[in-house]
Design a protein around this motif. Structure first.
Motif, PDB file in Angstrom:
ATOM      1  N   TYR A 124       0.662  -1.462  -0.056  1.00  0.00           N
ATOM      2  CA  TYR A 124      -0.014   0.006   0.234  1.00  0.00           C
ATOM      3  C   TYR A 124       1.052   1.271  -0.139  1.00  0.00           C
ATOM      4  O   TYR A 124       1.994   1.284   0.339  1.00  0.00           O
ATOM      5  N   PRO A 125       0.419   2.266  -0.450  1.00  0.00           N
ATOM      6  CA  PRO A 125       1.090   3.783  -0.558  1.00  0.00           C
ATOM      7  C   PRO A 125       1.385   4.146   0.850  1.00  0.00           C
ATOM      8  O   PRO A 125       0.504   4.037   1.570  1.00  0.00           O
ATOM      9  N   GLY A 126       2.326   4.873   0.943  1.00  0.00           N
ATOM     10  CA  GLY A 126       2.778   5.398   2.208  1.00  0.00           C
ATOM     11  C   GLY A 126       3.352   4.525   3.363  1.00  0.00           C
ATOM     12  O   GLY A 126       3.634   4.870   4.442  1.00  0.00           O
ATOM     13  N   GLY A 127       3.383   3.264   2.749  1.00  0.00           N
ATOM     14  CA  GLY A 127       4.267   2.293   3.830  1.00  0.00           C
ATOM     15  C   GLY A 127       5.638   2.438   4.258  1.00  0.00           C
ATOM     16  O   GLY A 127       6.062   2.375   5.358  1.00  0.00           O
ATOM     17  N   VAL A 128       6.197   2.896   3.051  1.00  0.00           N
ATOM     18  CA  VAL A 128       7.741   3.326   3.306  1.00  0.00           C
ATOM     19  C   VAL A 128       7.918   4.590   2.323  1.00  0.00           C
ATOM     20  O   VAL A 128       7.218   4.653   1.279  1.00  0.00           O
ATOM     21  N   PRO A 129       9.131   5.500   2.538  1.00  0.00           N
ATOM     22  CA  PRO A 129       9.176   6.495   1.628  1.00  0.00           C
ATOM     23  C   PRO A 129       9.253   5.899   0.145  1.00  0.00           C
ATOM     24  O   PRO A 129       9.954   5.004   0.055  1.00  0.00           O
ATOM     25  N   GLU A 235      -2.673 -12.501  22.721  1.00  0.00           N
ATOM     26  CA  GLU A 235      -4.154 -13.249  22.236  1.00  0.00           C
ATOM     27  C   GLU A 235      -4.605 -12.334  21.289  1.00  0.00           C
ATOM     28  O   GLU A 235      -5.685 -12.526  20.691  1.00  0.00           O
ATOM     29  N   LEU A 236      -3.860 -11.364  20.862  1.00  0.00           N
ATOM     30  CA  LEU A 236      -4.664 -10.728  19.517  1.00  0.00           C
ATOM     31  C   LEU A 236      -4.478 -11.147  18.425  1.00  0.00           C
ATOM     32  O   LEU A 236      -3.173 -11.400  17.898  1.00  0.00           O
ATOM     33  N   PRO A 237      -5.441 -11.505  17.398  1.00  0.00           N
ATOM     34  CA  PRO A 237      -5.022 -12.339  16.257  1.00  0.00           C
ATOM     35  C   PRO A 237      -4.527 -11.160  14.897  1.00  0.00           C
ATOM     36  O   PRO A 237      -4.763 -10.166  15.243  1.00  0.00           O
ATOM     37  N   ALA A 238      -3.955 -11.776  13.949  1.00  0.00           N
ATOM     38  CA  ALA A 238      -3.481 -11.007  12.890  1.00  0.00           C
ATOM     39  C   ALA A 238      -4.607 -10.402  12.365  1.00  0.00           C
ATOM     40  O   ALA A 238      -5.857 -10.744  12.398  1.00  0.00           O
ATOM     41  N   ASP A 239      -4.521  -8.955  11.935  1.00  0.00           N
ATOM     42  CA  ASP A 239      -5.386  -8.227  11.217  1.00  0.00           C
ATOM     43  C   ASP A 239      -4.784  -7.443  10.200  1.00  0.00           C
ATOM     44  O   ASP A 239      -4.240  -6.464  10.316  1.00  0.00           O
ATOM     45  N   PRO A 240      -4.342  -8.047   8.981  1.00  0.00           N
ATOM     46  CA  PRO A 240      -3.773  -7.241   7.863  1.00  0.00           C
ATOM     47  C   PRO A 240      -4.594  -6.120   7.608  1.00  0.00           C
ATOM     48  O   PRO A 240      -4.036  -5.000   6.852  1.00  0.00           O
ATOM     49  N   GLY A 241      -5.809  -5.821   7.659  1.00  0.00           N
ATOM     50  CA  GLY A 241      -6.590  -4.772   7.232  1.00  0.00           C
ATOM     51  C   GLY A 241      -6.182  -3.459   8.132  1.00  0.00           C
ATOM     52  O   GLY A 241      -6.646  -2.423   7.753  1.00  0.00           O
ATOM     53  N   VAL A 242      -5.679  -3.608   9.267  1.00  0.00           N
ATOM     54  CA  VAL A 242      -5.194  -2.572  10.369  1.00  0.00           C
ATOM     55  C   VAL A 242      -4.216  -1.468   9.569  1.00  0.00           C
ATOM     56  O   VAL A 242      -4.840  -0.223   9.622  1.00  0.00           O
ATOM     57  N   MET A 243      -3.292  -1.927   9.012  1.00  0.00           N
ATOM     58  CA  MET A 243      -2.508  -1.022   8.318  1.00  0.00           C
ATOM     59  C   MET A 243      -2.926  -0.250   6.997  1.00  0.00           C
ATOM     60  O   MET A 243      -2.641   0.796   6.714  1.00  0.00           O
ATOM     61  N   ARG A 244      -3.767  -1.210   6.388  1.00  0.00           N
ATOM     62  CA  ARG A 244      -4.388  -0.526   5.165  1.00  0.00           C
ATOM     63  C   ARG A 244      -5.403   0.601   5.378  1.00  0.00           C
ATOM     64  O   ARG A 244      -5.393   1.548   4.691  1.00  0.00           O
ATOM     65  N   ALA A 245      -5.903   0.527   6.622  1.00  0.00           N
ATOM     66  CA  ALA A 245      -7.113   1.550   7.059  1.00  0.00           C
ATOM     67  C   ALA A 245      -5.830   2.794   7.326  1.00  0.00           C
ATOM     68  O   ALA A 245      -6.477   4.129   7.059  1.00  0.00           O
ATOM     69  N   VAL A 246      -5.168   2.511   8.220  1.00  0.00           N
ATOM     70  CA  VAL A 246      -4.152   3.751   8.536  1.00  0.00           C
ATOM     71  C   VAL A 246      -3.537   4.454   7.208  1.00  0.00           C
ATOM     72  O   VAL A 246      -3.581   5.637   7.088  1.00  0.00           O
ATOM     73  N   ALA A 247      -3.109   3.547   6.356  1.00  0.00           N
ATOM     74  CA  ALA A 247      -2.519   4.181   5.169  1.00  0.00           C
ATOM     75  C   ALA A 247      -3.605   4.827   4.356  1.00  0.00           C
ATOM     76  O   ALA A 247      -3.168   5.957   3.672  1.00  0.00           O
ATOM     77  N   ARG A 248      -4.715   4.439   4.414  1.00  0.00           N
ATOM     78  CA  ARG A 248      -5.774   4.962   3.508  1.00  0.00           C
ATOM     79  C   ARG A 248      -6.559   6.213   4.261  1.00  0.00           C
ATOM     80  O   ARG A 248      -6.606   7.299   3.689  1.00  0.00           O
ATOM     81  N   GLU A 249      -6.170   6.644   5.607  1.00  0.00           N
ATOM     82  CA  GLU A 249      -6.979   7.462   6.194  1.00  0.00           C
ATOM     83  C   GLU A 249      -6.036   8.373   6.684  1.00  0.00           C
ATOM     84  O   GLU A 249      -6.530   9.439   7.205  1.00  0.00           O
ATOM     85  N   LEU A 257      10.639  12.875   4.020  1.00  0.00           N
ATOM     86  CA  LEU A 257      10.357  11.755   3.550  1.00  0.00           C
ATOM     87  C   LEU A 257       8.807  11.557   2.665  1.00  0.00           C
ATOM     88  O   LEU A 257       8.773  10.493   1.978  1.00  0.00           O
ATOM     89  N   GLY A 258       8.183  12.588   2.660  1.00  0.00           N
ATOM     90  CA  GLY A 258       6.985  12.539   2.024  1.00  0.00           C
ATOM     91  C   GLY A 258       5.860  12.037   2.955  1.00  0.00           C
ATOM     92  O   GLY A 258       6.138  12.049   4.037  1.00  0.00           O
ATOM     93  N   ALA A 259       4.950  11.760   2.457  1.00  0.00           N
ATOM     94  CA  ALA A 259       3.694  11.535   3.159  1.00  0.00           C
ATOM     95  C   ALA A 259       3.506   9.983   3.582  1.00  0.00           C
ATOM     96  O   ALA A 259       3.358   9.153   2.585  1.00  0.00           O
ATOM     97  N   LEU A 260       3.395   9.659   4.715  1.00  0.00           N
ATOM     98  CA  LEU A 260       3.563   8.254   5.304  1.00  0.00           C
ATOM     99  C   LEU A 260       2.500   7.715   6.020  1.00  0.00           C
ATOM    100  O   LEU A 260       1.837   8.713   6.849  1.00  0.00           O
ATOM    101  N   ALA A 261       2.289   6.558   6.263  1.00  0.00           N
ATOM    102  CA  ALA A 261       0.990   6.195   7.001  1.00  0.00           C
ATOM    103  C   ALA A 261       1.717   6.035   8.564  1.00  0.00           C
ATOM    104  O   ALA A 261       2.429   5.384   8.818  1.00  0.00           O
TER     105      ALA A 261
END
Length: 288
Positions: A124-129, A235-249, A257-261
């Motif tokens: 996803y965009p914003g994950g690294v510069p 006890e928290l399960p994996a949740d791949p959508g968490v960072m996609r939401a941060v990157a989107r919002e 370094l530009g705009a990052l999540a």
């Protein structure tokens, strides 16, 4: 403005840590935080930012023991996935972690002079510069990674203290109701409760000072996020959508370094002191 809702310390980098009610904050951050790390023969510092290589560390828990009355850092104990507890520095712990990670590693409290910090590159965009994404390489695990350095003389990624607010987590839950935004996923040192604020209040704190208990901090930059919040934590399960939401919002500018999540902020310590849960958090703008 708010109060300290929770305090967290991670004695061994990228392992699960411990929740505290009181902590001594020094110029290096919370006493004992990231005092140890797992190192391998390549010079890499163990970080779950590279999940295929180091993700198993999140199945271990580290705790500090033997702290003095003044909060001086003591030794660390590590609880392995099977419940075995061993001391940092013990040969048996190094052997067990080497088995867990399938290569020779050791626990150390001495940061290497040029300790490499590897990070998997998300799609996803914003994950690294962008400048780092362009130079990413595929390593032996099949992961596309970038490589940087830990903060000089420490095992910290960047700032001495990492802060996160309940307002930011609340906003993300509203924008992405299906996501699990438990604060532990984001591994803050301080969780600040701001019940009457909407949005992402940390965005306005750059350069500001924060009086928290007896400590005085200065906010430096937003905290760029990596893959770690998406992984299983205790006890928290994996949740791949968490960072996609941060990157989107919530992509915000970070230095050059530009705009990052991002979520939360890093801060330096101007005045060391004791911080406790329930302490008031007062923000003074850099313009004041």
């Amino acid at each position: 403005m708010g109060t300290v809702a929770a305090l967290y310390r991670y004695p061994v980098k990228s392992m699960l840590g411990e929740e505290l009610t009181r902590a001594e904050v020094t110029t290096r951050g919370l006493t004992g935080d990231r005092r140890f790390a797992v190192l391998d023969g390549s010079g890499a510092v163990g970080s779950a930012k590279h999940p295929r290589k180091w993700g198993e560390l999140l199945r271990c828990r580290s705790r500090l023991v033997g702290t003095g009355a003044a909060g001086a850092a003591g030794a660390a104990r590590v609880e392995l996935p099977d419940g075995t507890v061993l001391s940092a520095g013990a040969a048996e712990l190094d052997a067990r972690l080497s088995d867990l990670l399938s290569r020779p590693v050791r626990v150390s409290d001495v940061p290497p002079e040029h300790g490499a910090l590897e990070r998997a590159v998300p799609e996803y965009p914003g994950g690294v510069p962008d400048v780092l994404r362009a130079g990413a390489v595929v390593d032996g695990t099949g992961s596309t990674i970038t490589s940087g350095r830990v903060s000089p003389g420490t095992f910290l990624d960047f700032g001495a203290v990492h802060l996160l607010t309940t307002a930011s987590l609340r906003r993300l839950r509203m924008l992405h109701p299906g996501g699990d935004f438990d604060p532990r996923r984001f591994r803050p040192n301080l969780l600040v409760d701001v019940p009457d604020v909407d949005g992402f209040p940390e965005d306005s704190w750059a350069g500001a000072t924060l009086r928290i208990g007896r400590a005085l901090l200065r906010v430096t930059v937003p905290t760029p996020r990596c893959a770690v919040p998406t992984l299983g934590h205790d006890e928290l399960p994996a949740d791949p959508g968490v960072m996609r939401a941060v990157a989107r919002e919530h992509r915000v500018p970070v230095l050059t370094l530009g705009a990052l999540a991002c979520l939360g902020v890093y801060a330096d310590v101007l005045e060391p002191g004791t911080v406790e849960t329930g302490d008031a958090v007062t923000v003074r703008s850099a313009r004041q």
